[in-house]
Design a protein around this motif. Structure first.
Motif, short mmCIF file in Angstrom:
data_model
loop_
_atom_site.label_atom_id
_atom_site.label_comp_id
_atom_site.label_asym_id
_atom_site.label_seq_id
_atom_site.Cartn_x
_atom_site.Cartn_y
_atom_site.Cartn_z
N LEU A 140 -2.60 -1.53 4.22
CA LEU A 140 -3.34 -1.80 2.99
C LEU A 140 -4.03 -0.54 2.48
CD1 LEU A 140 -4.92 -5.24 3.96
CD2 LEU A 140 -3.14 -4.85 2.24
N ASP A 141 -4.55 0.27 3.40
CA ASP A 141 -5.17 1.53 3.01
C ASP A 141 -4.13 2.47 2.39
OD1 ASP A 141 -7.60 3.31 3.11
OD2 ASP A 141 -6.25 4.54 4.32
N ALA A 142 -2.92 2.46 2.98
CA ALA A 142 -1.83 3.29 2.43
C ALA A 142 -1.49 2.83 1.02
CB ALA A 142 -0.61 3.20 3.34
N PHE A 143 -1.49 1.53 0.79
CA PHE A 143 -1.24 0.99 -0.55
C PHE A 143 -2.34 1.43 -1.52
CE2 PHE A 143 -2.16 -2.82 -3.33
CZ PHE A 143 -1.26 -2.45 -4.33
N ALA A 144 -3.59 1.31 -1.09
CA ALA A 144 -4.72 1.67 -1.94
C ALA A 144 -4.68 3.15 -2.33
CB ALA A 144 -6.03 1.35 -1.23
N ALA A 148 2.44 7.38 1.47
CA ALA A 148 3.66 6.95 2.15
C ALA A 148 3.79 7.52 3.55
CB ALA A 148 4.88 7.35 1.32
N THR A 149 2.82 8.31 4.00
CA THR A 149 2.95 9.03 5.27
C THR A 149 2.63 8.16 6.49
OG1 THR A 149 0.67 9.86 5.25
CG2 THR A 149 2.35 11.19 4.13
N LYS A 150 2.03 7.00 6.29
CA LYS A 150 1.59 6.18 7.43
C LYS A 150 2.69 5.29 7.99
CE LYS A 150 -2.71 7.53 7.35
NZ LYS A 150 -3.26 8.34 8.46
N VAL A 210 5.22 0.38 0.62
CA VAL A 210 4.44 1.50 0.06
C VAL A 210 5.35 2.71 -0.15
CG1 VAL A 210 2.56 3.13 0.47
CG2 VAL A 210 2.24 0.71 1.04
N VAL A 211 6.22 2.96 0.82
CA VAL A 211 7.16 4.08 0.68
C VAL A 211 8.05 3.87 -0.54
CG1 VAL A 211 9.04 5.37 1.77
CG2 VAL A 211 7.15 4.52 3.16
N TYR A 212 8.52 2.66 -0.72
CA TYR A 212 9.35 2.34 -1.89
C TYR A 212 8.56 2.57 -3.17
CZ TYR A 212 11.75 -0.40 -5.44
OH TYR A 212 12.35 -0.80 -6.61
N MET A 213 7.31 2.11 -3.19
CA MET A 213 6.48 2.26 -4.38
C MET A 213 6.26 3.73 -4.73
SD MET A 213 2.52 1.01 -4.96
CE MET A 213 1.84 2.30 -3.89
N VAL A 214 5.96 4.53 -3.72
CA VAL A 214 5.62 5.94 -3.95
C VAL A 214 6.84 6.82 -4.20
CG1 VAL A 214 4.53 7.99 -2.92
CG2 VAL A 214 3.49 5.73 -2.61
N LYS A 215 7.89 6.59 -3.39
CA LYS A 215 9.04 7.50 -3.41
C LYS A 215 10.32 6.90 -3.97
CE LYS A 215 7.48 10.34 0.45
NZ LYS A 215 7.91 11.05 1.68
N GLY A 216 10.33 5.59 -4.16
CA GLY A 216 11.55 4.95 -4.63
C GLY A 216 12.62 4.86 -3.56
N LYS A 217 12.21 4.98 -2.29
CA LYS A 217 13.15 4.93 -1.16
C LYS A 217 12.95 3.64 -0.39
CE LYS A 217 14.78 9.24 -1.47
NZ LYS A 217 16.20 9.59 -1.56
N ASP A 218 14.04 2.96 -0.09
CA ASP A 218 14.00 1.74 0.72
C ASP A 218 14.20 2.13 2.17
OD1 ASP A 218 14.25 -0.71 1.94
OD2 ASP A 218 15.60 -1.56 0.45
#
Length: 234
Positions: A140-144, A148-150, A210-218
Motif C-alpha cells: 500500500l505504501d508503494a502504491f501511495a 515499483a522497487t518494493k 504497482v509495477v504495472y501502474m508505474v512502468k506498464g510492465k506485467d
C-alpha cells in the motif's frame, strides 16, 4: 477552461486513490484485530472484525463505481488508465484480504468455545500473520508513493510466509498423528494458517499491480530473477 477540466480530473483520480488507501488501512487493521482476537481469546474483538467486513465491501463498491465513471467520462490513457485499472484490481484483492480476516475472526470465536490444546500454535500463526500484514503495508505504501522497487522484497517475504505455512502443516500433522484428540483443533489452526497464507498472496498481487501502474510492465507469473531486473530498471 481546459486547465479547470484537468484540475477536476486530477481531483477525481486523487479522491479515488484516497478511497483505495482508506480501504487498505481498514483491511490492515482487520488483520491485526483478527489475530489479536485469536491469540487473546477475545470474542468481542472477533465479532467487531466480522461486523466491520461490510465497510470493506462498501468501499469496494464505491471505488469500482468511481473507476467506471472515470473511464466512461474521462477516457483516461497511458499512465492514468493504468492507475485506474490498477485500483480496480487492488480493491478486489483488498476485499478478499478482508474476507480472510473475517474468516480468522470466525475461527477465533469457535476456538474460544473449544478445548484449546494447541494454544501455543496461535503465537506462531500470529508471527506468520505479522509478516503478511507487513507485506500489505509495504504494498500500500508503494502504491501511495508510486514506488515499483518494493515488489522484489515483498515477493521474498511471500516465499517466507509460504515456508512458514508448509512448516505449520508438517507440525500439525505430527500433532494429529501423536494425539488424535488434537485433530479437530489442528484442522481449525490449519484453516487459519491457510487464510494467512492467502493474505500474503493478495498483498504480493497488489505490489505487482504497482509495477504495472508505474512502468506498464506485467510482472505476474515471472521468475524472481526477471522481477529483480524489472525492479532495477528506471
Amino acid at each position: 477552461m481546459q486547465e479547470h477540466i484537468f484540475k477536476q480530473y486530477d481531483a477525481e483520480l486523487e479522491a479515488v486513490r484516497a478511497k483505495v488507501l482508506e480501504m487498505g488501512s481498514l483491511v490492515e487493521q482487520q488483520i491485526v484485530d483478527a489475530l489479536e482476537a485469536l491469540v487473546g481469546s477475545n470474542s468481542k474483538l472477533a465479532k467487531s472484525v466480522i461486523k466491520k467486513d461490510h465497510m470493506v465491501n462498501a468501499l469496494e463498491v464505491q471505488v469500482d463505481e468511481d473507476c467506471s465513471h472515470i473511464i466512461a467520462r474521462r477516457q483516461p490513457t497511458a499512465g492514468d488508465l493504468r492507475m485506474v485499472l490498477m485500483m480496480i484490481k487492488t480493491i478486489t484483492d483488498l476485499e478478499r484480504i478482508g474476507d480472510e480476516a473475517a474468516k480468522i475472526a470466525r475461527y477465533a470465536l469457535k476456538t474460544t468455545e473449544a478445548d484449546r490444546l494447541l494454544t501455543p500454535r496461535f503465537v506462531e500463526i500470529k508471527a506468520m500473520a505479522s509478516t503478511a500484514r507487513d507485506m500489505l503495508h509495504m504494498a500500500l505504501d508503494a502504491f501511495a508513493r508510486s514506488d515499483a522497487t518494493k515488489v522484489l522484497e515483498i515477493a521474498h517475504m511471500d516465499e517466507e510466509v509460504d515456508e512458514q505455512y508448509q512448516a505449520a502443516i508438517r507440525q500439525l500433522i505430527t500433532f494429529m498423528l501423536e494425539d488424535p484428540r488434537t485433530i479437530s483443533i489442528s484442522l481449525e489452526v490449519l484453516f487459519i494458517a491457510k487464510a494467512v497464507e492467502r493474505i500474503g498472496d493478495h498483498a504480493k498481487n497488489i505490489s505487482e499491480y504497482v509495477v504495472y501502474m508505474v512502468k506498464g510492465k506485467d510482472v505476474r507469473h515471472i521468475s524472481m530473477e526477471e522481477k529483480e531486473q524489472e525492479a532495477m530498471q528506471p
